[in-house]
Design an enzyme around this catalytic site. Structure first.
Site, mmCIF file in Angstrom:
data_model
loop_
_atom_site.group_PDB
_atom_site.id
_atom_site.type_symbol
_atom_site.label_atom_id
_atom_site.label_comp_id
_atom_site.label_asym_id
_atom_site.label_seq_id
_atom_site.Cartn_x
_atom_site.Cartn_y
_atom_site.Cartn_z
ATOM 1 N N ASP A 149 54.598 97.617 -32.918
ATOM 2 C CA ASP A 149 53.989 98.862 -33.210
ATOM 3 C C ASP A 149 54.050 99.342 -34.937
ATOM 4 O O ASP A 149 54.924 98.213 -35.690
ATOM 5 C CB ASP A 149 55.868 99.089 -32.453
ATOM 6 N N ASN A 157 51.228 110.596 -41.319
ATOM 7 C CA ASN A 157 50.694 111.875 -40.507
ATOM 8 C C ASN A 157 51.410 112.629 -41.324
ATOM 9 O O ASN A 157 51.018 114.075 -41.555
ATOM 10 C CB ASN A 157 51.298 111.594 -39.048
ATOM 11 N N HIS A 162 47.525 114.157 -39.802
ATOM 12 C CA HIS A 162 46.693 113.593 -39.335
ATOM 13 C C HIS A 162 45.265 113.254 -38.923
ATOM 14 O O HIS A 162 44.903 111.846 -38.389
ATOM 15 C CB HIS A 162 46.699 115.024 -37.979
ATOM 16 N N ASP A 166 44.256 109.171 -37.837
ATOM 17 C CA ASP A 166 43.690 109.342 -36.841
ATOM 18 C C ASP A 166 42.581 108.323 -37.047
ATOM 19 O O ASP A 166 42.411 106.983 -36.559
ATOM 20 C CB ASP A 166 43.088 110.565 -36.814
ATOM 21 N N ASP A 192 50.855 104.610 -31.900
ATOM 22 C CA ASP A 192 50.840 103.604 -33.062
ATOM 23 C C ASP A 192 51.537 102.316 -32.275
ATOM 24 O O ASP A 192 51.654 101.329 -33.074
ATOM 25 C CB ASP A 192 52.404 103.934 -34.217
#
Length: 197
Positions: A149, A157, A162, A166, A192
């Protein structure tokens, strides 16, 4: 449309083969074995059933076309018997299913893979995990499940956008995938979150 005699020789092929594979019918009739890329594994059994005058299920054969592209043909055969019930020919229809199979593969891939990273998605990973657990019980062996995680990913972000987030996920996925053996499994199971076996 095609016809095969009782000895298993191709005696007729319609001119439709030119539109599908790019070969003149007479050329394909003489050289079809040369143009064949892949036959079904059970082709010997299919031929045996045909020569016994029995119906066969549709089967697929892939060919290399005149433009050097793979074309997949689905064949549906029917035996032609004389009055005594003896096989005199096998006639059937070949249908180009290349686009259909590619579409099925694409749909299957999209249903089982994460669009951003190309890794398995949560649902595909769950299936693989269940298969692995069943296999481990049978083989009395072990495996390791790793859950990753990414802490504070939201911060990336929020501060960089974003698109940057990505790109980071894509890069992390590539790094993780490079460290694994081909028998190992990796998936993106959340925004994530990654899992590996």
């Amino acid at each position: 449309i095609y016809s095969i005699n009782a000895q298993g020789e191709l005696t007729f092929i319609s001119h439709g083969v030119e539109g599908i594979l790019g070969y003149v019918a007479s050329d394909f009739q003489q050289n079809f074995k040369k143009y064949t890329a892949h036959m079904p594994q059970n082709m010997a059994q299919i031929r045996q059933r045909q020569l016994q005058g029995l119906h066969t299920d549709p089967y697929i054969v892939s060919y290399l076309s005149a433009t050097q592209e793979e074309v997949i043909i689905e064949y549906s055969d029917s035996p032609v018997l004389n009055a005594q019930g003896k096989l005199i020919a096998i006639e059937g229809i070949g249908r180009d299913v290349t686009a259909d199979l590619k579409l099925k593969e694409k749909i299957y891939y999209q249903a089982n893979h994460d669009q951003l990273t190309g890794l398995l998605n949560r649902y595909a990973f769950d299936r693989k995990l269940q298969e692995t657990l069943a296999s481990l019980q049978c083989e009395q062996s072990t495996a390791t499940l790793c859950y990753i995680d990414m802490d504070q990913f939201k911060l990336v972000n929020d501060t960089c956008g974003h698109q940057a987030g990505d790109q980071l996920l894509h890069n992390i996925a590539n790094i993780l995938a490079q460290t694994l053996k081909t028998s190992d499994i990796i998936a993106r199971v959340g925004g994530d979150e990654f899992c590996m076996i």
